[in-house]
Write a protein that holds these residues in place. Structure first.
Motif, PDB file in Angstrom:
ATOM      1  N   ARG A  17      32.486 -17.652  74.194  1.00  0.00           N
ATOM      2  CA  ARG A  17      31.878 -16.392  74.653  1.00  0.00           C
ATOM      3  C   ARG A  17      31.115 -15.766  73.498  1.00  0.00           C
ATOM      4  N   GLY A  18      30.036 -15.102  73.837  1.00  0.00           N
ATOM      5  CA  GLY A  18      29.252 -14.404  72.837  1.00  0.00           C
ATOM      6  C   GLY A  18      27.936 -15.110  72.557  1.00  0.00           C
ATOM      7  N   GLU A  19      27.138 -14.481  71.688  1.00  0.00           N
ATOM      8  CA  GLU A  19      25.818 -14.991  71.371  1.00  0.00           C
ATOM      9  C   GLU A  19      25.796 -15.591  69.967  1.00  0.00           C
ATOM     10  N   PRO A  20      25.038 -16.669  69.782  1.00  0.00           N
ATOM     11  CA  PRO A  20      24.896 -17.225  68.438  1.00  0.00           C
ATOM     12  C   PRO A  20      24.000 -16.334  67.586  1.00  0.00           C
ATOM     13  N   ARG A  21      24.124 -16.465  66.294  1.00  0.00           N
ATOM     14  CA  ARG A  21      23.283 -15.649  65.395  1.00  0.00           C
ATOM     15  C   ARG A  21      21.817 -16.034  65.494  1.00  0.00           C
ATOM     16  N   GLU A  22      21.544 -17.326  65.465  1.00  0.00           N
ATOM     17  CA  GLU A  22      20.163 -17.812  65.515  1.00  0.00           C
ATOM     18  C   GLU A  22      20.081 -18.974  66.508  1.00  0.00           C
ATOM     19  N   PRO A  23      19.909 -18.680  67.794  1.00  0.00           N
ATOM     20  CA  PRO A  23      19.897 -19.756  68.789  1.00  0.00           C
ATOM     21  C   PRO A  23      18.649 -20.622  68.678  1.00  0.00           C
ATOM     22  N   ASP A  24      18.808 -21.911  68.950  1.00  0.00           N
ATOM     23  CA  ASP A  24      17.660 -22.819  69.018  1.00  0.00           C
ATOM     24  C   ASP A  24      16.936 -22.664  70.343  1.00  0.00           C
ATOM     25  N   ALA A  25      17.707 -22.380  71.390  1.00  0.00           N
ATOM     26  CA  ALA A  25      17.149 -22.200  72.729  1.00  0.00           C
ATOM     27  C   ALA A  25      17.996 -21.169  73.461  1.00  0.00           C
ATOM     28  N   VAL A  26      17.345 -20.452  74.384  1.00  0.00           N
ATOM     29  CA  VAL A  26      18.046 -19.453  75.185  1.00  0.00           C
ATOM     30  C   VAL A  26      17.761 -19.749  76.652  1.00  0.00           C
ATOM     31  N   VAL A  27      18.833 -19.779  77.446  1.00  0.00           N
ATOM     32  CA  VAL A  27      18.739 -20.005  78.887  1.00  0.00           C
ATOM     33  C   VAL A  27      19.246 -18.731  79.563  1.00  0.00           C
ATOM     34  N   VAL A  38      21.229 -27.859  86.376  1.00  0.00           N
ATOM     35  CA  VAL A  38      21.838 -28.861  85.499  1.00  0.00           C
ATOM     36  C   VAL A  38      21.613 -30.255  86.087  1.00  0.00           C
ATOM     37  N   ASP A  39      21.584 -30.363  87.405  1.00  0.00           N
ATOM     38  CA  ASP A  39      21.510 -31.673  88.055  1.00  0.00           C
ATOM     39  C   ASP A  39      20.128 -32.321  88.038  1.00  0.00           C
ATOM     40  N   THR A  40      19.060 -31.564  88.237  1.00  0.00           N
ATOM     41  CA  THR A  40      17.752 -32.209  88.370  1.00  0.00           C
ATOM     42  C   THR A  40      16.637 -31.414  87.723  1.00  0.00           C
ATOM     43  N   GLY A  41      15.667 -32.143  87.185  1.00  0.00           N
ATOM     44  CA  GLY A  41      14.474 -31.530  86.618  1.00  0.00           C
ATOM     45  C   GLY A  41      13.650 -30.765  87.637  1.00  0.00           C
ATOM     46  N   PRO A  42      13.421 -31.332  88.848  1.00  0.00           N
ATOM     47  CA  PRO A  42      12.640 -30.595  89.846  1.00  0.00           C
ATOM     48  C   PRO A  42      13.269 -29.243  90.200  1.00  0.00           C
ATOM     49  N   ALA A  43      14.594 -29.177  90.235  1.00  0.00           N
ATOM     50  CA  ALA A  43      15.254 -27.898  90.519  1.00  0.00           C
ATOM     51  C   ALA A  43      14.967 -26.897  89.403  1.00  0.00           C
ATOM     52  N   ARG A  44      14.904 -27.376  88.159  1.00  0.00           N
ATOM     53  CA  ARG A  44      14.575 -26.487  87.031  1.00  0.00           C
ATOM     54  C   ARG A  44      13.177 -25.913  87.183  1.00  0.00           C
ATOM     55  N   THR A  45      12.239 -26.777  87.530  1.00  0.00           N
ATOM     56  CA  THR A  45      10.852 -26.323  87.696  1.00  0.00           C
ATOM     57  C   THR A  45      10.764 -25.264  88.781  1.00  0.00           C
ATOM     58  N   ARG A  46      11.431 -25.501  89.913  1.00  0.00           N
ATOM     59  CA  ARG A  46      11.419 -24.509  91.009  1.00  0.00           C
ATOM     60  C   ARG A  46      12.063 -23.201  90.566  1.00  0.00           C
ATOM     61  N   ALA A  47      13.183 -23.282  89.856  1.00  0.00           N
ATOM     62  CA  ALA A  47      13.888 -22.072  89.425  1.00  0.00           C
ATOM     63  C   ALA A  47      13.039 -21.270  88.440  1.00  0.00           C
ATOM     64  N   ILE A  48      12.318 -21.943  87.570  1.00  0.00           N
ATOM     65  CA  ILE A  48      11.435 -21.240  86.629  1.00  0.00           C
ATOM     66  C   ILE A  48      10.304 -20.574  87.399  1.00  0.00           C
ATOM     67  N   THR A  49       9.694 -21.322  88.315  1.00  0.00           N
ATOM     68  CA  THR A  49       8.590 -20.787  89.122  1.00  0.00           C
ATOM     69  C   THR A  49       9.045 -19.590  89.944  1.00  0.00           C
ATOM     70  N   ASP A  50      10.252 -19.656  90.501  1.00  0.00           N
ATOM     71  CA  ASP A  50      10.797 -18.580  91.334  1.00  0.00           C
ATOM     72  C   ASP A  50      11.318 -17.395  90.514  1.00  0.00           C
ATOM     73  N   GLY A  51      11.385 -17.548  89.190  1.00  0.00           N
ATOM     74  CA  GLY A  51      11.887 -16.470  88.346  1.00  0.00           C
ATOM     75  C   GLY A  51      13.402 -16.405  88.253  1.00  0.00           C
ATOM     76  N   ARG A  52      14.100 -17.460  88.705  1.00  0.00           N
ATOM     77  CA  ARG A  52      15.559 -17.479  88.639  1.00  0.00           C
ATOM     78  C   ARG A  52      16.084 -18.087  87.344  1.00  0.00           C
ATOM     79  N   LEU A  53      15.184 -18.705  86.560  1.00  0.00           N
ATOM     80  CA  LEU A  53      15.556 -19.356  85.310  1.00  0.00           C
ATOM     81  C   LEU A  53      14.485 -19.074  84.278  1.00  0.00           C
ATOM     82  N   ALA A  54      14.910 -18.654  83.088  1.00  0.00           N
ATOM     83  CA  ALA A  54      13.979 -18.450  81.982  1.00  0.00           C
ATOM     84  C   ALA A  54      14.503 -19.216  80.771  1.00  0.00           C
ATOM     85  N   LEU A  55      13.609 -19.969  80.137  1.00  0.00           N
ATOM     86  CA  LEU A  55      13.938 -20.703  78.921  1.00  0.00           C
ATOM     87  C   LEU A  55      13.060 -20.176  77.800  1.00  0.00           C
TER      88      LEU A  55
END
Length: 75
Positions: A17-27, A38-55
């Motif tokens: 639990r908690g945040e790292p001091r200097e993260p390499d990536a943030v999800v 987590v399961d598929t790349g296409p689901a990631r693309t859709r989630a980013i497009t829909d605004g449900r996932l930010a990297l």
């Protein structure tokens, strides 16, 4: 909730639990979307497009994180 996950040699090595001091990536997402992307790349693309996932940061590292989580769930 905020968590720090550490991947070593392609494997999920630590979850805390908690945040790292200097993260390499943030999800930023909700639990349901995280389970979906987590399961598929296409689901990631859709989630980013829909605004449900930010990297941010190193997206390649975020992809390795998803791969490590998926591998751990399978084993």
């Amino acid at each position: 909730h905020r968590f720090t996950l550490r991947v070593v040699d392609g494997r999920l090595a630590e979850v805390a639990r908690g945040e790292p001091r200097e993260p390499d990536a943030v999800v930023v997402t909700d639990p349901d979307t995280l389970n979906e992307v987590v399961d598929t790349g296409p689901a990631r693309t859709r989630a980013i497009t829909d605004g449900r996932l930010a990297l941010s940061g190193d997206v390649a590292i975020a992809e390795r994180l998803f791969d490590a989580v998926r591998r751990r769930a399978v084993t």
